[in-house]
Design a protein around this motif. Structure first.
Motif, PDB file in Angstrom:
ATOM      1  N   ALA A 188       0.917  -1.785   0.410  1.00 28.46           N
ATOM      2  CA  ALA A 188       0.050  -0.018   0.149  1.00 28.46           C
ATOM      3  C   ALA A 188       0.924   1.117   0.159  1.00 28.46           C
ATOM      4  O   ALA A 188       0.225   2.542  -0.364  1.00 28.46           O
ATOM      5  CB  ALA A 188      -0.933  -0.070   1.077  1.00 28.46           C
ATOM      6  N   VAL A 189       2.041   1.375   0.720  1.00 22.18           N
ATOM      7  CA  VAL A 189       2.810   2.528   1.082  1.00 22.18           C
ATOM      8  C   VAL A 189       3.878   2.322  -0.218  1.00 22.18           C
ATOM      9  O   VAL A 189       3.763   3.658  -0.420  1.00 22.18           O
ATOM     10  CB  VAL A 189       3.688   1.851   1.718  1.00 22.18           C
ATOM     11  N   ILE A 190       4.081   1.888  -1.161  1.00 20.63           N
ATOM     12  CA  ILE A 190       5.162   1.486  -2.330  1.00 20.63           C
ATOM     13  C   ILE A 190       3.467   2.506  -3.315  1.00 20.63           C
ATOM     14  O   ILE A 190       4.181   3.105  -4.139  1.00 20.63           O
ATOM     15  CB  ILE A 190       5.089  -0.122  -2.923  1.00 20.63           C
ATOM     16  N   THR A 212      -0.287   7.033   3.437  1.00 24.29           N
ATOM     17  CA  THR A 212       0.653   6.680   3.345  1.00 24.29           C
ATOM     18  C   THR A 212       0.618   6.427   5.024  1.00 24.29           C
ATOM     19  O   THR A 212       1.648   5.243   5.311  1.00 24.29           O
ATOM     20  CB  THR A 212       0.836   7.335   1.904  1.00 24.29           C
ATOM     21  N   ILE A 213       0.872   7.715   5.752  1.00 23.10           N
ATOM     22  CA  ILE A 213       1.100   7.821   7.089  1.00 23.10           C
ATOM     23  C   ILE A 213       0.333   6.440   7.759  1.00 23.10           C
ATOM     24  O   ILE A 213       1.093   5.950   8.365  1.00 23.10           O
ATOM     25  CB  ILE A 213       0.457   8.690   7.193  1.00 23.10           C
ATOM     26  N   LYS A 214      -1.242   6.017   7.753  1.00 23.82           N
ATOM     27  CA  LYS A 214      -1.394   5.088   8.686  1.00 23.82           C
ATOM     28  C   LYS A 214      -1.434   3.541   7.300  1.00 23.82           C
ATOM     29  O   LYS A 214      -0.940   2.593   8.577  1.00 23.82           O
ATOM     30  CB  LYS A 214      -3.286   4.653   7.594  1.00 23.82           C
ATOM     31  N   TYR A 219       1.563  -1.485   8.903  1.00 27.42           N
ATOM     32  CA  TYR A 219       3.188  -2.360   8.345  1.00 27.42           C
ATOM     33  C   TYR A 219       4.340  -2.206   9.958  1.00 27.42           C
ATOM     34  O   TYR A 219       5.124  -3.077  10.339  1.00 27.42           O
ATOM     35  CB  TYR A 219       4.138  -1.460   7.338  1.00 27.42           C
ATOM     36  N   ALA A 220       4.677  -1.001  10.512  1.00 25.43           N
ATOM     37  CA  ALA A 220       5.624  -1.038  11.423  1.00 25.43           C
ATOM     38  C   ALA A 220       4.846  -2.087  12.783  1.00 25.43           C
ATOM     39  O   ALA A 220       5.447  -2.536  13.405  1.00 25.43           O
ATOM     40  CB  ALA A 220       5.828   0.808  11.728  1.00 25.43           C
ATOM     41  N   GLU A 230      13.114   2.062  13.263  1.00 21.59           N
ATOM     42  CA  GLU A 230      12.917   2.466  12.071  1.00 21.59           C
ATOM     43  C   GLU A 230      12.176   2.420  10.630  1.00 21.59           C
ATOM     44  O   GLU A 230      11.458   3.495  10.298  1.00 21.59           O
ATOM     45  CB  GLU A 230      13.761   1.216  10.818  1.00 21.59           C
ATOM     46  N   ARG A 231      10.521   1.197  11.146  1.00 27.05           N
ATOM     47  CA  ARG A 231       9.603   1.230  10.558  1.00 27.05           C
ATOM     48  C   ARG A 231       8.459   2.788  11.005  1.00 27.05           C
ATOM     49  O   ARG A 231       7.793   3.707  10.526  1.00 27.05           O
ATOM     50  CB  ARG A 231       8.722   0.622  10.606  1.00 27.05           C
TER      51      ARG A 231
END
Length: 309
Positions: A188-190, A212-214, A219-220, A230-231
């Motif tokens: 989704a981010v990509i 994208t934030i969500k 993902y993190a 990091e994520r």
């Protein structure tokens, strides 16, 4: 006796066939005729009466016979429009393009080149389906603009291109949202990043930046603790960019909430990893969790060399 019955049946069949032949419609007789000139004139009459099915039958028959003759230009012009009127846009665009390629010096060449592209436009499906014809329509319309930059149809061609790009934009947005819905957060981010790169002026920009934030936060959150800091930091970075970019957004509060949750996530991940230093049982649990052989998930397939935005 049997021979008499057989003779009677054959005689009846012969009479019936003669009767049927006599009942042939004038159109069927015309189709069977070798009078090409009359057939062409009647095809035009059928076309003007909007009886496109009959016109097409006659034009189909005449196409091969007229090829190379002086009258062929008019015939193929009507032939293309007959297919168009019947909404057979695949055949129509072929005939329009064929006319433009064959009769490039004709006053009708520009019109037919535009109509060939327009038929691609009409064959462009709803955004949820494959968009191959949409991209072909854009290419064909752009070619028309390049070939006829001073044409009165350039403005219309440009408008059609924008409509098609809007459709591709919507598809990119909906596909990215689908990844988020099914829980493939990295993809989704990509996908949101790719959509924003391909359509920088998209009307969905604010929503995509927020999602994208969500997606990055989720993902993190669903990552192993060793990867979470990091994520989460990437989610915080996305939140900060959103706040700077959309100072009056109604989503600012939600973006701030995701940032706070990401900060809490980092704190929690650090705590768990710190506890593992003194808790052998927890350390073994995290080690087993982290050492599990992991196949490339669907979200990463085909994206191994692609950087996340």
């Amino acid at each position: 006796m049997f021979k008499k019955q057989l003779l009677f049946v054959l005689s009846g069949a012969l009479v019936l066939s003669v009767m049927l032949a006599g009942c042939k419609s004038s159109f069927e007789k015309l189709k069977a005729s070798n009078d090409n000139n009359k057939k062409y004139q009647e095809a035009i009459k059928y076309y003007n009466k909007r009886d496109y099915s009959k016109a097409l039958e006659l034009f189909d028959d005449l196409a091969q016979r007229y090829r190379g003759q002086t009258a062929a230009e008019d015939l193929f012009y009507y032939y293309a429009y007959t297919n168009y009127k019947l909404k057979d846009y695949t055949s129509a665009r072929y005939q329009f393009k064929n006319f433009a390629d064959t009769y490039g010096g004709s006053p009708r060449a520009e019109e037919c080149r535009f109509m060939a592209a327009y038929c691609f436009y009409l064959d462009s499906p709803v955004f949820s389906l494959d968009q191959d014809n949409t991209t072909k329509a854009i290419d064909a319309l752009q070619l028309f603009i390049n070939l006829y930059p001073k044409s009165d149809r350039v403005a219309e061609a440009s408008k059609l291109i924008q409509n098609l790009r809007d459709k591709l934009e919507t598809k990119a947005f909906e596909n990215a949202k689908l990844y988020l819905t099914i829980g493939d957060y990295q993809s989704a981010v990509i996908a949101f990043g790719n959509a924003l790169r391909d359509f920088p002026d998209t009307k969905y920009a604010e929503e995509m930046d927020f999602l994208t934030i969500k997606a990055q936060y989720m993902y993190a959150k669903n990552s192993q603790e060793i990867h979470q800091q990091e994520r989460y930091e990437q989610a915080i970075s996305f939140a900060d960019q959103f706040t700077d970019k959309y100072t009056a957004s109604k989503l600012l509060k939600d973006a701030a909430s995701l940032k706070k949750d990401s900060q809490d996530g980092i704190t929690n991940a650090k705590r768990v990893l710190a506890e593992a230093l003194t808790d052998a049982k927890l350390a073994r649990k995290l080690a087993r969790k982290d050492s599990v052989s992991r196949a490339t998930p669907p979200s990463e397939k085909g994206n191994e060399n692609q950087k996340m935005p």
